[in-house]
Write an enzyme that holds these catalytic residues in place. Structure first.
Site, PDB file in Angstrom:
ATOM      1  N   GLY A 138      -5.138  -5.711   2.640  1.00 23.10           N
ATOM      2  CA  GLY A 138      -4.520  -4.398   2.592  1.00 23.10           C
ATOM      3  C   GLY A 138      -5.108  -3.462   3.627  1.00 23.10           C
ATOM      4  O   GLY A 138      -4.708  -3.455   4.789  1.00 23.10           O
ATOM      5  N   ARG A 139      -6.111  -2.671   3.200  1.00 26.55           N
ATOM      6  CA  ARG A 139      -6.681  -1.663   4.097  1.00 26.55           C
ATOM      7  C   ARG A 139      -7.203  -2.268   5.403  1.00 26.55           C
ATOM      8  O   ARG A 139      -7.084  -1.660   6.466  1.00 26.55           O
ATOM      9  CB  ARG A 139      -7.810  -0.919   3.370  1.00 26.55           C
ATOM     10  CG  ARG A 139      -7.318  -0.036   2.222  1.00 26.55           C
ATOM     11  CD  ARG A 139      -8.476   0.439   1.368  1.00 26.55           C
ATOM     12  NE  ARG A 139      -9.179  -0.700   0.765  1.00 26.55           N
ATOM     13  CZ  ARG A 139     -10.486  -0.728   0.543  1.00 26.55           C
ATOM     14  NH1 ARG A 139     -11.235   0.302   0.883  1.00 26.55           N
ATOM     15  NH2 ARG A 139     -11.042  -1.789  -0.024  1.00 26.55           N
ATOM     16  N   GLU A 164     -11.670  -6.483  -0.206  1.00 24.64           N
ATOM     17  CA  GLU A 164     -12.792  -6.558   0.739  1.00 24.64           C
ATOM     18  C   GLU A 164     -12.686  -7.727   1.720  1.00 24.64           C
ATOM     19  O   GLU A 164     -13.702  -8.268   2.158  1.00 24.64           O
ATOM     20  CB  GLU A 164     -14.126  -6.608   0.001  1.00 24.64           C
ATOM     21  CG  GLU A 164     -14.479  -5.336  -0.735  1.00 24.64           C
ATOM     22  CD  GLU A 164     -14.501  -4.091   0.157  1.00 24.64           C
ATOM     23  OE1 GLU A 164     -15.136  -4.132   1.224  1.00 24.64           O
ATOM     24  OE2 GLU A 164     -13.870  -3.083  -0.220  1.00 24.64           O
ATOM     25  N   MET A 176       0.861  -1.187   0.000  1.00 26.13           N
ATOM     26  CA  MET A 176       0.000   0.000   0.000  1.00 26.13           C
ATOM     27  C   MET A 176       0.891   1.228   0.000  1.00 26.13           C
ATOM     28  O   MET A 176       1.493   1.584   1.016  1.00 26.13           O
ATOM     29  CB  MET A 176      -0.934   0.000   1.206  1.00 26.13           C
ATOM     30  CG  MET A 176      -2.006  -1.079   1.160  1.00 26.13           C
ATOM     31  SD  MET A 176      -3.057  -1.062   2.627  1.00 26.13           S
ATOM     32  CE  MET A 176      -3.862   0.538   2.474  1.00 26.13           C
ATOM     33  N   GLU A 177       0.998   1.858  -1.155  1.00 29.98           N
ATOM     34  CA  GLU A 177       1.879   3.007  -1.316  1.00 29.98           C
ATOM     35  C   GLU A 177       1.498   4.123  -0.339  1.00 29.98           C
ATOM     36  O   GLU A 177       0.346   4.505  -0.213  1.00 29.98           O
ATOM     37  CB  GLU A 177       1.802   3.526  -2.756  1.00 29.98           C
ATOM     38  CG  GLU A 177       2.638   4.760  -3.040  1.00 29.98           C
ATOM     39  CD  GLU A 177       4.139   4.523  -2.864  1.00 29.98           C
ATOM     40  OE1 GLU A 177       4.875   5.509  -2.719  1.00 29.98           O
ATOM     41  OE2 GLU A 177       4.566   3.350  -2.872  1.00 29.98           O
ATOM     42  N   LYS A 214       0.699  -8.705  -9.589  1.00 34.04           N
ATOM     43  CA  LYS A 214      -0.569  -8.288  -8.983  1.00 34.04           C
ATOM     44  C   LYS A 214      -1.364  -7.495 -10.009  1.00 34.04           C
ATOM     45  O   LYS A 214      -0.852  -6.522 -10.577  1.00 34.04           O
ATOM     46  CB  LYS A 214      -0.326  -7.447  -7.731  1.00 34.04           C
ATOM     47  CG  LYS A 214      -1.597  -7.122  -6.943  1.00 34.04           C
ATOM     48  CD  LYS A 214      -1.251  -6.479  -5.601  1.00 34.04           C
ATOM     49  CE  LYS A 214      -2.493  -6.367  -4.712  1.00 34.04           C
ATOM     50  NZ  LYS A 214      -3.413  -5.309  -5.162  1.00 34.04           N
ATOM     51  N   CYS A 216      -2.122  -0.775  -9.551  1.00 36.79           N
ATOM     52  CA  CYS A 216      -2.273   0.496  -8.846  1.00 36.79           C
ATOM     53  C   CYS A 216      -3.171   1.443  -9.640  1.00 36.79           C
ATOM     54  O   CYS A 216      -2.892   1.740 -10.805  1.00 36.79           O
ATOM     55  CB  CYS A 216      -0.912   1.145  -8.614  1.00 36.79           C
ATOM     56  SG  CYS A 216      -1.021   2.740  -7.769  1.00 36.79           S
ATOM     57  N   ASN A 239      -7.740 -10.988  -3.512  1.00 34.92           N
ATOM     58  CA  ASN A 239      -7.521  -9.712  -2.831  1.00 34.92           C
ATOM     59  C   ASN A 239      -8.752  -8.826  -3.021  1.00 34.92           C
ATOM     60  O   ASN A 239      -9.337  -8.806  -4.086  1.00 34.92           O
ATOM     61  CB  ASN A 239      -6.268  -9.043  -3.403  1.00 34.92           C
ATOM     62  CG  ASN A 239      -6.041  -7.634  -2.885  1.00 34.92           C
ATOM     63  OD1 ASN A 239      -5.937  -6.703  -3.675  1.00 34.92           O
ATOM     64  ND2 ASN A 239      -5.963  -7.454  -1.591  1.00 34.92           N
TER      65      ASN A 239
END
Length: 312
Positions: free
Chosen positions: A224-225, A202, A8-9, A139, A98, A200
Site C-alpha cells: 500500500g503506502r 510494512e 487506499m481510500e 481483507k 479500514c 500485508n
C-alpha cells in the site's frame, strides 16, 4: 510470487492506478471502497470508483481491477456485489480492516473484526450472489484491540466460501505503527486455512518483502503506502530491481498533472500531488525540495507549470 496493489481510500484512485500499473508488474489492484449502507447503489457509483469497468475491469496497461465493498448488512453487500461483477469487476472484495474513525463509527471496516459472525454472514451472502468463477475476497486485520480472535476471524472468512484472505499484520488499535507488525501471526493464520492467505503491512522494499514471506510463509503480498514511497515497488519486490531514479519519478508526476480527473473542481491535483510528495519524501530528498517549492501553490495550473518546468 504475486504482488497486489492495496486499496487506499483517498489515495489510490483510478488515475494513480493507471500511473503505477504502467511502470510496475502488479497482479491485481483493489479499488478504494464503495460504501454500502441500505440500498443497491446506482451504476454510476461503481463507474466513478472504478472507471476501468468500461475497459474489461483493467487499467490501460492491462492490470485487473477488483471492486471493494465496505458495509455491514449482508443483503445489501450481496446485491451490490452482484451489481459490481455484472458490470465487469474481476470479483469483489469485502473491507474488514479500514481503521478510519469515520468508517468505524458507521459500523464498517475494522468494526466488523469485533463480530466474526457478521464477517461470515457478509462474505457468505456476497459469495452466493457472485458467479462461482469470480473471486470473492476479504481483507482483515489481526483484530480490533488484540489478536485474540484472529483465528475466529480467519475461520469465518474461509467458512463463508471466500476465495482468499488478505491479512494486515496489525490490529485496528495498532494503526500503522511499524513496531507492531506481526508477520508471524499472518503465518499462523496461513497454516490454519486451506484458502490462499496474502500478507500485508510494512512491505517497503526487497528486504522487507523477503522477510515477510520467510516469516509468514505466504507467497503473495499486498503493498500500500510503500507503493507511493517507491513508485516501482512491485518490480523492486518481485525482481530486486533498484528503486525508480528521481528523473523517472518526475516524469511520472508530470504525466499525473496532464491526466484529467472527471468532475475535478480544480483542486484535485493540488491535494493529490502534495499528498504524493509527502510519501515520496520518505525515499527521495529531491521530493522534499519539490514539496517546499510548491507548498504555497493552491491552483492546479500553477502546480502543473512548476512540475512541468523541472529539468530532468
Amino acid at each position: 510470487m504475486r504482488v497486489l496493489l492495496a486499496p487506499m481510500e483517498g489515495v489510490l484512485d483510478a488515475l494513480v492506478r493507471e500511473l503505477l500499473t504502467e511502470v510496475n508488474d502488479y497482479d491485481l489492484c483493489i479499488t478504494e471502497f464503495v460504501r454500502v449502507v441500505d440500498q443497491l447503489l446506482p451504476v454510476k457509483v461503481f463507474h466513478r470508483i472504478c472507471p476501468e469497468l468500461h475497459h474489461a475491469s483493467r487499467t490501460p496497461s492491462g492490470t485487473p481491477v477488483r471492486i471493494q465493498l465496505l458495509g455491514q448488512h449482508p443483503q445489501w453487500l450481496a446485491e451490490n456485489a452482484a451489481r459490481a461483477t455484472a458490470l465487469g469487476s474481476y470479483g469483489v472484495d469485502l473491507n474488514c480492516g479500514c481503521p478510519s474513525k469515520v468508517v468505524n463509527g458507521s459500523g464498517g471496516g475494522a468494526t466488523l473484526l469485533k463480530d466474526p459472525e457478521l464477517i461470515y454472514q457478509g462474505a457468505k451472502a456476497m459469495r452466493a450472489a457472485v458467479p462461482s468463477h469470480l473471486p470473492v475476497t476479504v481483507k482483515v486485520r489481526l483484530g480490533w484491540d488484540s489478536g485474540d480472535r484472529k483465528f475466529e476471524i480467519a475461520d469465518a472468512v474461509q467458512q463463508a466460501g471466500a476465495s482468499e484472505l488478505v491479512v494486515h499484520g496489525r490490529t485496528k488499535a495498532q494503526g500503522y505503527r511499524a513496531e507492531h507488525i506481526d508477520w508471524q501471526a499472518i503465518g499462523e493464520i496461513r497454516q490454519r486455512l486451506t484458502i490462499p492467505v496474502i500478507a500485508n503491512g510494512e512491505i517497503l522494499d526487497w528486504q522487507s518483502a523477503q522477510a515477510c514471506m520467510a516469516t509468514s510463509g505466504c507467497d503473495a503480498v499486498m503493498i500500500g503506502r510503500g507503493a507511493l514511497n517507491i513508485p516501482n515497488l512491485s518490480r523492486v519486490v518481485k525482481y530486486n530491481e533498484p528503486r525508480m531514479p528521481w528523473p523517472e519519478v518526475v516524469t511520472l508526476l508530470q504525466k499525473y498533472t496532464r491526466l484529467e480527473k472527471q468532475g475535478d473542481t480544480g483542486l484535485y491535483h493540488v491535494a493529490r500531488i502534495k499528498q504524493w510528495l509527502g510519501y515520496l519524501r520518505k525515499e527521495y530528498i529531491e521530493a522534499t525540495e519539490l514539496f517546499q517549492s510548491i507548498r504555497a501553490l493552491n491552483r492546479s495550473s500553477e502546480i502543473a507549470r512548476a512540475i512541468q518546468a523541472i529539468k530532468i
